[in-house]
Design a protein around this motif. Structure first.
Motif, PDB file in Angstrom:
ATOM      1  N   ILE A 110       0.774  -1.222   0.024  1.00  0.00           N
ATOM      2  CA  ILE A 110       0.095  -0.048   0.052  1.00  0.00           C
ATOM      3  C   ILE A 110       0.850   1.228  -0.034  1.00  0.00           C
ATOM      4  CG2 ILE A 110      -1.883   1.367   1.329  1.00  0.00           C
ATOM      5  CD1 ILE A 110      -2.573  -1.367   2.451  1.00  0.00           C
ATOM      6  N   GLU A 111       0.702   2.284  -0.890  1.00  0.00           N
ATOM      7  CA  GLU A 111       1.234   3.523  -0.976  1.00  0.00           C
ATOM      8  C   GLU A 111       0.475   4.660  -0.521  1.00  0.00           C
ATOM      9  OE1 GLU A 111       2.903   3.804  -4.939  1.00  0.00           O
ATOM     10  OE2 GLU A 111       4.238   2.072  -4.740  1.00  0.00           O
ATOM     11  N   PHE A 112       1.043   5.666  -0.075  1.00  0.00           N
ATOM     12  CA  PHE A 112       0.499   6.926   0.485  1.00  0.00           C
ATOM     13  C   PHE A 112       0.423   7.816  -0.815  1.00  0.00           C
ATOM     14  CE2 PHE A 112      -0.427   7.029   5.008  1.00  0.00           C
ATOM     15  CZ  PHE A 112      -0.575   5.686   5.173  1.00  0.00           C
ATOM     16  N   ASP A 113      -0.494   8.572  -1.005  1.00  0.00           N
ATOM     17  CA  ASP A 113      -0.536   9.651  -1.877  1.00  0.00           C
ATOM     18  C   ASP A 113      -0.175  11.033  -1.307  1.00  0.00           C
ATOM     19  OD1 ASP A 113      -0.657  11.582  -4.103  1.00  0.00           O
ATOM     20  OD2 ASP A 113      -2.918  11.193  -4.615  1.00  0.00           O
ATOM     21  N   LEU A 114       1.001  11.419  -0.999  1.00  0.00           N
ATOM     22  CA  LEU A 114       1.261  12.714  -0.392  1.00  0.00           C
ATOM     23  C   LEU A 114       1.162  13.758  -0.841  1.00  0.00           C
ATOM     24  CD1 LEU A 114       4.703  11.268   1.273  1.00  0.00           C
ATOM     25  CD2 LEU A 114       2.451  11.109   2.392  1.00  0.00           C
ATOM     26  N   ASP A 115       0.920  13.949  -2.068  1.00  0.00           N
ATOM     27  CA  ASP A 115       0.699  15.212  -2.730  1.00  0.00           C
ATOM     28  C   ASP A 115      -0.989  15.503  -3.022  1.00  0.00           C
ATOM     29  OD1 ASP A 115       1.261  17.384  -4.250  1.00  0.00           O
ATOM     30  OD2 ASP A 115       1.425  16.488  -6.172  1.00  0.00           O
ATOM     31  N   GLY A 116      -1.661  14.544  -2.387  1.00  0.00           N
ATOM     32  CA  GLY A 116      -3.252  14.704  -2.288  1.00  0.00           C
ATOM     33  C   GLY A 116      -3.683  15.415  -1.048  1.00  0.00           C
ATOM     34  N   PRO A 117      -5.175  15.231  -0.708  1.00  0.00           N
ATOM     35  CA  PRO A 117      -5.589  15.512   0.374  1.00  0.00           C
ATOM     36  C   PRO A 117      -5.191  15.074   1.692  1.00  0.00           C
ATOM     37  CG  PRO A 117      -7.141  14.207  -0.571  1.00  0.00           C
ATOM     38  CD  PRO A 117      -6.239  14.389  -1.637  1.00  0.00           C
ATOM     39  N   GLY A 118      -5.424  15.596   2.980  1.00  0.00           N
ATOM     40  CA  GLY A 118      -5.092  14.941   4.118  1.00  0.00           C
ATOM     41  C   GLY A 118      -3.498  15.028   4.385  1.00  0.00           C
ATOM     42  N   THR A 119      -2.529  15.821   3.568  1.00  0.00           N
ATOM     43  CA  THR A 119      -1.212  15.934   4.025  1.00  0.00           C
ATOM     44  C   THR A 119      -1.067  17.238   3.775  1.00  0.00           C
ATOM     45  OG1 THR A 119      -0.602  15.794   1.626  1.00  0.00           O
ATOM     46  CG2 THR A 119      -0.665  13.673   2.954  1.00  0.00           C
ATOM     47  N   ALA A 120       0.186  17.732   4.725  1.00  0.00           N
ATOM     48  CA  ALA A 120       0.838  19.027   4.642  1.00  0.00           C
ATOM     49  C   ALA A 120       2.347  19.154   5.202  1.00  0.00           C
ATOM     50  CB  ALA A 120      -0.150  19.910   5.944  1.00  0.00           C
TER      51      ALA A 120
END
Length: 752
Positions: free
Chosen positions: A486-496
């Motif tokens: 599983i990978e995280f989309d760090l360039d999307g919502p829920g990240t800062a």
């Protein structure tokens, strides 16, 4: 018998040589009679009834035009000298149109007209007053580019002045004064190098001496309708600017942002000369104190210093120097800009042996910074001769480092909420409760100049940023059978991204409720966060920032082909909480301030709701909040003083997602404090003599000591016969203490 003369109505108008603004006296049409607050006068287009003169106020030097009189007749202007007396002032004849013009230059007092057609004397009395007028500057000297106030003081409310100064042309005056003070026809005297300005209620006229030759100037202000004048002198640019650095040594890493604080006195503008022949670098930066507080804070972006945005391939939005305050400014001169010394910056660079604009970031070395009041910078061989230098400092650049990476748990909420201050205080944590935030903390330097300039501090600057050689990823450590991790989309919502430039730490905050992932997150999954810096390709000799060259791809502070990587791991767990010492149920005494405690795996700072409700007897319901500590504990207090021994209760603890734990409890008798005997006073024995003396043993004195009960914390309590609010989660601990028996036994042993 002579016929009774017919009563006539005369009209009067106030006339001046210059028409600027309409009158403020209430007249019909466009007549321009001026009262006390008038700023300018003009010949009336319509007549003004003679009766409007009553109690009118005019200023010595104005001209009065009386219309509607008999043509070719003689009239007297008489000055009132007493309640029943008057004196002749002046006599004039009306013209063929019945107009009489009077000069007021020698008048001072109260007056009325006498003559043909005017039968009621002393009814329409007007007054002529001398205008007091003074001028002064708010300061005797002002630095070039700085501001000062021309203060005009008068007993008159508002008026128009013509301002001039020897050595200054109309264009200079137009640039010096604020256009908000311009009269409607401010340029009517342009040929005479005078500017017309409106003055009201002694408000000062703001003047900014930008691009004015240093000299001493005497300004003259003339009131246009009374011709009274006043002068004031000010020296401009003759006292040199005083420029000082707050710190003489500023240390930073390559690629980061250095802060230089400069104080400026006697001027609005100063110059920073950065670099010299030895550092093979030279920039000249103009700093302006637009806020007027005498201080400018300048951010030096060492990632882009020396770059010229006009060069092909250099991003046009790059600003190597920026002022912190919005009204202040800091701008680097370009190669083609002229210096006060007579040559361009490009010629000065070549003259001392500094090559042209940089393609690559600054090297790690020392860069001298000289504060100067002008750009009179000359060269002596390959050395700089700065004529108006005021202070010296140095920028020391060191090599950036990638030091460590760790995961931290933050309470649930928006990804970036709390920011640097919150993330900095969080302890390291390898377990993250689902629903909380993961904060990946990376201690690294040499990236902030790029992130702040080209990405405005956004997280996209560290997500697969191949152009800069920066990459942050979060993915599952071990995928399940036949499935990709599983990978995280760090360039999307829920990240800062939050940048701590002071400590060289960047925080990537991830809201596990909103972040996009390739599959659903579950408890027991282990993830790895990896931060990587990658240099340019091995076959590239030197990094270039220019987008027209392929060698710009990579982290500029690593050797070609170099790479640095750090990884940290964390595990997701279900959200849990528990009561301390509740395996056999809770007990609580019927007192106030019963402490409820427990543990949880929620992130520090999370808020829990603790609820207790009696399940037998009279219903007592209470709800309080508890905050999770860095150690994963929580505590609160409830008031059971209204409960009875033997009553049963239920305690629960929950968060916004639901109930985390529930336990049963019982009200038990309160512990009665037992007096503690005081230590006996030692027996005093008399010293023997020839005649023995009896020994007196005093009787011991006892004192009772009670064990104090801790002060109760406030709680919200409700007593009701019906059911209370929905189930809430709680943890409980009972306070009680009485160990006097063991302590007494120990004292007995001591006496034996």
């Amino acid at each position: 018998m002579a016929s009774k003369p017919t009563r006539r109505t005369a009209t009067i108008a106030v006339a001046v040589l210059l028409a600027v603004a309409p009158s403020t006296i209430a007249v019909s049409g466009s007549a321009a009679i001026v009262g006390e607050s008038g700023t300018a006068l003009q010949v009336a287009d319509d007549t003004v009834p003679y009766t409007d003169l009553d109690e009118g106020l005019f200023w010595q030097g104005q001209r009065l035009a009386v219309t509607g009189l008999d043509p070719g007749e003689r009239y007297e202007l008489r000055r009132i000298t007493g309640s029943d007396s008057s004196a002749f002032a002046v006599a004039r004849g009306s013209d063929a149109n019945g107009t009489l013009t009077l000069s007021t230059e020698t008048l001072d007092g109260r007056y009325f007209l006498r003559g043909p057609g005017i039968t009621a004397e002393r009814e329409q009395v007007f007054e002529v007053v001398e205008q007091d007028f003074r001028a002064r500057w708010s300061t005797r000297s002002v630095g070039a580019g700085r501001s000062a106030d021309l203060e005009l003081l008068s007993n008159r409310g508002s008026y128009t002045v013509a301002v001039s100064a020897g050595g200054l042309q109309f264009e200079d005056l137009e640039r010096i004064f604020d256009e908000d003070d311009f009269a409607d026809s401010y340029d009517d005297r342009e040929r005479d190098d005078e500017i017309l300005l409106d003055v009201a209620n002694d408000e000062p006229l703001r003047a900014r001496f930008t691009d004015i030759d240093p000299d001493t100037y005497t300004f003259q202000a003339e009131v246009v309708d009374t011709n009274v004048t006043a002068t004031a002198t000010v020296s401009v640019g003759l006292s040199r600017a005083d420029v000082e650095f707050e710190r003489t040594v500023v240390t930073e890493q390559q690629g980061d942002v250095a802060l230089v604080n400069v104080s400026i006195d006697n001027a609005e503008t100063a110059y920073l000369v950065v670099g010299d022949h030895d550092s093979n670098f030279l920039d000249v930066v103009e700093v302006t104190d637009g806020s007027g507080d005498g201080r400018v804070s300048v951010r030096l972006n060492t990632r882009y210093m020396g770059l010229d945005p006009s060069d092909p391939g250099v991003p046009s939005d790059i600003r190597p120097y920026r002022a912190v305050a919005n009204r202040d400014s800091a701008d680097a001169l370009r190669r083609s800009d002229d210096l006060a010394s007579g040559e361009t910056l490009g010629e000065l660079r070549s003259g001392i042996g500094v090559s042209g604009g940089l393609d690559a970031p600054l090297d790690a070395t020392d860069y001298p910074i000289v504060a100067a009041s002008t750009t009179d910078i000359r060269r002596s061989g390959n050395r700089l001769n700065i004529r108006d230098d005021r202070d010296e400092a140095a920028l020391t650049l060191g090599s950036p480092r990638l030091r460590r990476i760790e995961s931290r748990a933050a309470s649930a909420g928006a990804a970036g909420s709390g920011g640097v201050a919150t993330f900095r205080a969080l302890p390291r944590d390898g377990t993250i409760a689902l629903g909380d935030r993961v904060v990946v903390a990376v201690e690294v330097s040499g990236v902030y100049g790029h992130l702040l300039t080209e990405h405005d501090g956004g997280i996209e600057g560290v997500v697969e940023n191949d152009a800069e050689g920066i990459n942050l990823t979060v993915e599952q450590a071990d995928g399940s059978a036949n499935r990709e991790p599983i990978e995280f989309d760090l360039d999307g919502p829920g990240t800062a991204l939050a940048l701590d430039e002071r400590e060289n730490i960047l925080f990537a905050a991830i809201d596990t409720e909103r972040v996009r992932t390739t599959r659903e997150l579950e408890a027991g999954q282990v993830y790895e966060a990896t931060f990587t810096l990658t240099g340019v390709d091995e076959d590239v000799e030197r990094y270039s920032v220019k987008r027209t060259q392929p060698s710009h791809t990579g982290y500029p502070y690593l050797a070609p082909g170099g790479e640095e990587t750090l990884t940290t791991s964390f595990e997701f767990v279900d959200r849990e909480a528990s009561f301390r010492d509740s395996d056999e149920g809770l007990t609580a005494q019927p007192v106030a301030g019963v402490e409820l405690t427990g543990t949880t795996n929620l992130a520090p700072g999370s808020t829990l709701l603790v609820r207790t409700r009696t399940t037998t007897g009279r219903t007592i319901t209470q709800t309080t909040t508890a905050t999770v500590t860095d150690e994963g504990t929580w505590a609160t207090r409830h008031d059971f003083s209204g409960a009875e021994v033997g009553q049963r209760f239920e305690a629960s603890v929950r968060d916004t997602g639901g109930t985390l734990a529930t336990v049963e409890g019982e009200i038990v008798p309160a512990t009665t404090p037992t007096p503690t005997p005081a230590e006996p006073t030692p027996t005093a024995t008399a010293t023997p003599t020839a005649t023995p003396t009896a020994t007196a043993t005093p009787t011991p004195t006892q004192s009772a000591t009670e064990t104090p009960i801790p002060t109760a914390m406030p709680a919200t309590t409700t007593n009701a016969d019906g059911p209370g609010p929905g189930p809430l989660v709680a943890v409980v601990t009972i306070l009680a203490a009485a160990l006097w028996a063991s302590r007494r036994a120990a004292r007995a042993d001591d006496r034996e």
